[in-house]
Design a protein around this motif. Structure first.
Motif, short mmCIF file in Angstrom:
data_model
loop_
_atom_site.label_atom_id
_atom_site.label_comp_id
_atom_site.label_asym_id
_atom_site.label_seq_id
_atom_site.Cartn_x
_atom_site.Cartn_y
_atom_site.Cartn_z
N ASP A 126 -6.25 7.99 -12.72
CA ASP A 126 -6.16 6.76 -11.94
C ASP A 126 -5.25 7.03 -10.75
O ASP A 126 -4.03 6.99 -10.86
CB ASP A 126 -5.59 5.64 -12.82
N ASN A 127 -5.84 7.34 -9.59
CA ASN A 127 -4.99 7.72 -8.46
C ASN A 127 -4.20 6.55 -7.89
O ASN A 127 -3.29 6.75 -7.09
CB ASN A 127 -5.77 8.48 -7.38
N GLU A 128 -4.49 5.33 -8.31
CA GLU A 128 -3.65 4.19 -7.89
C GLU A 128 -2.25 4.29 -8.48
O GLU A 128 -1.31 3.70 -7.98
CB GLU A 128 -4.30 2.87 -8.33
N LYS A 129 -2.10 5.02 -9.59
CA LYS A 129 -0.78 5.16 -10.22
C LYS A 129 -0.01 6.37 -9.68
O LYS A 129 1.15 6.58 -10.00
CB LYS A 129 -0.92 5.31 -11.74
N LYS A 135 0.83 -1.21 0.00
CA LYS A 135 0.00 0.00 0.00
C LYS A 135 0.86 1.25 0.00
O LYS A 135 1.95 1.26 0.58
CB LYS A 135 -0.90 0.02 1.24
N SER A 157 -3.98 7.25 3.80
CA SER A 157 -3.77 6.50 2.57
C SER A 157 -3.55 7.50 1.44
O SER A 157 -4.17 8.55 1.39
CB SER A 157 -4.95 5.59 2.30
N GLN A 207 5.72 3.36 -0.19
CA GLN A 207 5.07 2.12 -0.64
C GLN A 207 5.49 1.09 0.39
O GLN A 207 6.69 0.79 0.53
CB GLN A 207 5.57 1.73 -2.02
N SER A 257 -4.26 7.48 -1.71
CA SER A 257 -5.34 7.73 -2.67
C SER A 257 -6.28 8.82 -2.20
O SER A 257 -7.00 9.41 -2.99
CB SER A 257 -6.10 6.45 -2.95
#
Ligand code: SF4
Ligand code: SF4
Length: 136
Positions: free
Chosen positions: A113-116, A5, A74, A50, A76
């Motif tokens: 894409d906020n995961e990237k 995460k 988090s 990370q 995101s």
């Protein structure tokens, strides 16, 4: 179960020069990759990590951090796009180092894409209507 995460750590001033995160490797079997580190004008330490490992080690590591006064968010939740402001101009697409923005060639909409996202902050200034917002 393994987890990985991206999290934002906020260190109070008294902890800024202590090697808190390094114990995550030694005592909690976790691996981390520092994506960003800085000290804010209020001298709060801020680090984007990370963090990876087994779920139980991850949970223990997070508990250790919070018990030591580190505030955790988090990632995101931190970089968001104000959809009402975004004009889908595309200025952010080439500037983002991780390809978090993508143009749909059919709809001509720019998707985020906020995961990237690795929180580099480049898109914030590059966005003409200031649609990208940082919530650290
Ligand atoms: S630069 Fe800003 S307004 Fe343009 S597509 Fe990206 S987020 Fe939307
Ligand atoms: S903060 Fe950086 S990595 Fe995240 S979306 Fe903006 S340009 Fe991409």
């Amino acid at each position: 179960m393994a987890v990985s995460k991206r999290i934002v750590l906020h260190f109070p001033r008294r902890l800024v020069d202590r090697p808190i995160v390094y114990r995550l490797i030694k005592d909690y079997n976790l691996e981390f990759n520092i994506l960003k580190a800085s000290v804010t004008p209020e001298e709060e330490g801020l680090m984007v990590l990370q963090l990876s490992g087994e779920q139980k080690d991850y949970d223990r590591g997070i508990k250790y951090l919070t018990e030591n006064g580190v505030r955790i968010q988090s990632l995101s939740q931190d970089f968001i796009r104000n959809e009402e402001r975004c004009t889908h101009c595309g200025a952010c697409i080439t500037i983002c180092p991780t390809g978090a923005f993508e143009l749909d060639s059919v709809t001509r909409q720019v998707y985020f894409d906020n995961e990237k996202c690795v929180a580099c902050g480049l898109c914030v200034k590059a966005c003409p209507p200031r649609a990208m917002e940082v919530h650290f």
